[in-house]
Design an enzyme around this catalytic site. Structure first.
Site, PDB file in Angstrom:
ATOM      1  N   LYS A 272       0.850  -1.193   0.000  1.00  0.00           N
ATOM      2  CA  LYS A 272       0.000   0.000   0.000  1.00  0.00           C
ATOM      3  C   LYS A 272       0.885   1.241   0.000  1.00  0.00           C
ATOM      4  O   LYS A 272       1.784   1.385   0.840  1.00  0.00           O
ATOM      5  CB  LYS A 272      -0.857  -0.022   1.259  1.00  0.00           C
ATOM      6  CG  LYS A 272      -2.255   0.480   1.075  1.00  0.00           C
ATOM      7  CD  LYS A 272      -3.044   0.214   2.329  1.00  0.00           C
ATOM      8  CE  LYS A 272      -4.398   0.838   2.278  1.00  0.00           C
ATOM      9  NZ  LYS A 272      -5.019   0.880   3.598  1.00  0.00           N
TER      10      LYS A 272
HETATM   11  C1  E4P Z   1      -8.291   1.346   3.840  1.00  0.00           C
HETATM   12  O1  E4P Z   1      -7.551   1.027   2.950  1.00  0.00           O
HETATM   13  C2  E4P Z   1      -8.170   2.629   4.548  1.00  0.00           C
HETATM   14  O2  E4P Z   1      -6.935   2.746   5.140  1.00  0.00           O
HETATM   15  C3  E4P Z   1      -9.280   2.786   5.538  1.00  0.00           C
HETATM   16  O3  E4P Z   1     -10.485   2.346   4.959  1.00  0.00           O
HETATM   17  C4  E4P Z   1      -9.399   4.188   6.108  1.00  0.00           C
HETATM   18  O4  E4P Z   1     -10.569   4.283   6.863  1.00  0.00           O
HETATM   19  P1  E4P Z   1     -10.854   5.494   7.878  1.00  0.00           P
HETATM   20  O5  E4P Z   1     -11.123   6.721   7.083  1.00  0.00           O
HETATM   21  O6  E4P Z   1     -12.052   5.050   8.655  1.00  0.00           O
HETATM   22  O7  E4P Z   1      -9.615   5.630   8.731  1.00  0.00           O
END
Ligand code: E4P
Length: 213
Positions: free
Chosen positions: A85
């Site tokens: 990522k």
């Molecule tokens: C997933 O890849 C993201 O990191 C995650 O969904 C972020 O979610 P949040 O906005 O609730 O922190």
């Protein structure tokens, strides 16, 4: 639409996996910090539980492409299902191009505009992650972003898969499914919300009562 679980909580991952509803997991530095364990240890344990793409993010302080590439190679070596990522920045795109050329899967994260998604796809991203909830938080329609990306990807036959991220409700999931997201990555509590229906509970009670008569 496929479901990934958006957590580093092993118990939640086991519960969702046992139900047969998830085929991948996404983590981020905040979720790893919440687990209180070293990233490598927790991600390897997740990869042993779920047989599907597991996103592990580069360190939040690594902002240069060389550093991201180095870390990305290490993350990819942890398990065959690892996805690296990367933040959707100039350096993130450079890292994406190099890692993609090495056959390493990538998930370009922190996407808040269609133009960012298009650039991420161009750089070879396996997955692009538009953040629905965080856009809603600033009075912008998060689902509309997913819809626009899906329409353009479909029109041009772009292969990057859209992961609807930052999901805050079961309605977000339905709306993202209608908008054409390939995947929704959801916290465990959203799975519970999606499953729960008072009429199901009531129906079970009625069947039990009737069986006793
Ligand atoms: C997933 O890849 C993201 O990191 C995650 O969904 C972020 O979610 P949040 O906005 O609730 O922190």
């Amino acid at each position: 639409m496929k479901f990934f679980l958006d957590t580093a909580n092993i118990e939640e991952i086991k519960k969702a996996n046992d139900m047969g509803i998830i085929c991948g997991v996404t983590t981020n530095p905040s979720l790893i910090a919440k687990s209180g364990r070293p990233v490598e240890e927790v991600v390897k344990e997740i990869a042993d539980i779920v047989d599907g793409p597991i996103s592990g993010e580069v360190d939040a302080f690594t902002l240069d492409s060389e550093g991201m590439i180095k870390e990305g190679r290490v993350i990819a070596s942890w398990h065959k299902n690892m996805v690296v990522k990367l933040p959707t920045t100039q350096e993130g795109l450079k890292a994406c191009r190099v890692l993609t050329s090495e056959g390493i899967k990538t998930n370009l994260t922190l996407i808040f505009s269609t133009s960012q998604a298009l650039l991420a796809a161009k750089a070879g991203a396996t997955y692009v992650s538009p953040f629905v909830g965080r856009l809603d938080d600033i009075s912008t329609h998060g689902v509309a972003l997913v819809e626009e990306i899906a329409e353009i990807f479909d029109y041009y036959g772009i292969e990057s898969e859209i992961i609807a991220a930052s999901i805050r409700s079961s309605m977000h999931v339905i709306e993202c499914a209608k908008a054409g997201a390939h995947i929704a990555t959801v916290p465990y509590k959203i799975i519970e919300q999606m499953l729960k229906h008072p009429l199901t509970d009531e129906g079970i009670k009625k069947f039990q009562n009737d069986s006793l008569k």
